[in-house]
Write a protein that holds these residues in place. Structure first.
Motif, short mmCIF file in Angstrom:
data_model
loop_
_atom_site.label_atom_id
_atom_site.label_comp_id
_atom_site.label_asym_id
_atom_site.label_seq_id
_atom_site.Cartn_x
_atom_site.Cartn_y
_atom_site.Cartn_z
N ARG A 36 0.83 -1.20 0.00
CA ARG A 36 0.00 0.00 0.00
C ARG A 36 0.87 1.26 0.00
N GLU B 79 -8.49 -2.31 -4.26
CA GLU B 79 -9.47 -1.82 -3.29
C GLU B 79 -8.81 -0.98 -2.21
N ALA B 80 -7.64 -1.39 -1.76
CA ALA B 80 -6.94 -0.62 -0.72
C ALA B 80 -6.60 0.78 -1.21
N MET C 48 -8.15 2.42 -3.59
CA MET C 48 -9.40 3.14 -3.76
C MET C 48 -9.86 3.75 -2.44
N ARG C 49 -9.65 3.04 -1.35
CA ARG C 49 -10.10 3.54 -0.05
C ARG C 49 -9.19 4.66 0.46
N THR D 218 -11.83 8.90 -1.55
CA THR D 218 -12.72 9.36 -0.49
C THR D 218 -13.73 10.40 -0.96
N ALA E 120 -17.19 8.95 -1.45
CA ALA E 120 -17.88 8.34 -0.31
C ALA E 120 -19.30 8.89 -0.17
N ASN F 14 -18.74 6.37 3.69
CA ASN F 14 -18.50 4.97 3.33
C ASN F 14 -18.36 4.79 1.83
N LEU F 15 -17.56 3.81 1.45
CA LEU F 15 -17.43 3.36 0.07
C LEU F 15 -17.94 1.93 0.00
N ALA G 49 -18.19 -2.06 -1.17
CA ALA G 49 -17.18 -3.09 -1.35
C ALA G 49 -16.85 -3.25 -2.83
N TYR H 183 -12.65 1.71 -10.93
CA TYR H 183 -11.79 2.73 -10.32
C TYR H 183 -10.35 2.48 -10.73
#
Length: 329
Positions: A46, A252-253, A255-256, A260, A263, A268-269, A271, A297
């Motif tokens: 990450r 996914e990591a 993207m989070r 943001t 969100a 929240n986003l 899954a 994404y």
């Protein structure tokens, strides 16, 4: 100068600008990086992020290893003036590569051209994997760095696209998009659109590359059944993500960390259903029904920068480009 453990080949912006590489070569290199990662042969931890409280700048550091090319690399990225217009921003990004067989440094290079090729290549791979059968119309939102090669890469990955739409407001950017398409596909034309909603309702593939100041925001209600909307920068409303039938992400990591702004009201986003490396590997399909609306994404994975940067380093070495610096003497 003989290469040893004290010298480093430095490749400048102008060194890399002179290298000729085909869009197909870029796509193949990026796709191989995803396959290698999916096979567990590469490492892509990450990214680390630093951003001051007032948000005037952002910095990233990314470390990775390509297990097929047997190289390790570190990418850094720094952007200053995020609230300023594009011409008043400062942006610097570098990639430093080491050979993990010999233990010697390979090169340090400006990473801007690598990013300008890698990102639209990833969007094209997402489009190829996520588009519904018979997809014919593509819409690109934005005419900046990422928008300018979006259509040539889409046509390379999806040669059966029939209609190309562009939503943009900057005359120089629009001219640059047209010039890039003419350079790679001189027989193809672009329709400049002024009604974004109408264009989005027609599009099978939407690639949103606009800058943060754009007023453009495609809503989920505008998407036709089977459409895929790909977020690179800005231009899609959060509803396109939260109401999607399927969500695909390069990571996914990531993207989070970087998504943001998409969100919901609670921060929240949703899954992610699948990550692109798994899709590229053939283990799972991005689309499981032709009518699904898919949100994709596109965030950078350093393994793709490493693979493409190493390809550039090989081409540069073959042509004797770059400056040898005795950095560790």
């Amino acid at each position: 100068m003989d290469r040893d453990d004290t010298t480093l080949r430095v490749l400048s912006t102008s060194d890399l600008a002179g290298l000729d590489i085909s869009l197909a070569d870029v796509l193949d290199t990026v796709e191989q990086a995803y396959r290698t990662l999916a096979a567990g042969q590469s490492d892509n931890p990450r990214k680390l992020t630093v951003k001051p409280a007032d948000g005037h700048s952002v910095s990233y550091a990314m470390l990775g290893r390509d297990g097929v090319r047997n190289v390790v690399a570190v990418k850094t990225s720094y952007k200053h003036g995020l609230r300023e217009s594009r011409e008043n921003q400062h942006y610097y990004t570098t990639l430093t590569i080491y050979d993990d067989v010999t233990g010697l440094p390979v090169a340090m290079m400006d990473c801007s051209r690598i990013g300008s090729l890698r990102t639209p290549a990833v969007s094209a791979l997402l489009a190829r994997e996520c588009a519904a059968p018979g997809a014919a119309t593509a819409l690109v939102i934005g005419t900046g760095t990422q928008g300018r090669l979006a259509l040539p890469f889409l046509l390379t990955a999806l040669p059966k696209l029939e209609r190309l739409l562009l939503s943009g407001t900057h005359p120089d950017g629009i001219a640059a998009v047209r010039a890039e398409l003419a350079r790679h596909f001189p027989e193809r034309g672009i329709d400049l659109v002024t009604d974004l909603e109408a264009a989005a309702r027609d599009a099978d593939v939407i690639v949103a590359t606009a800058g943060g100041h754009t007023p453009a925001a495609v809503e989920a209600d505008w998407l036709k059944p089977g459409a895929v909307s790909i977020l690179v920068g800005h231009g899609l409303a959060p509803s396109t993500l939260h109401r999607a039938d399927r969500v695909i992400a390069t990571s996914e990591a990531q993207m989070r960390v970087t998504g943001t702004d998409m969100a919901d009201a609670d921060g929240n986003l949703p899954a992610v259903d699948l990550e692109l490396p798994v899709v590229i590997s053939g283990a799972s399909s991005a689309r499981t029904a032709p009518e699904q609306r898919i949100f994709a994404y596109n965030s950078g994975l350093v393994v793709t920068d490493i693979a493409l940067g190493h390809r550039f380093a090989q081409l540069a070495a073959a042509q004797g480009l770059g400056t040898e610096v005795a950095l560790w003497r």
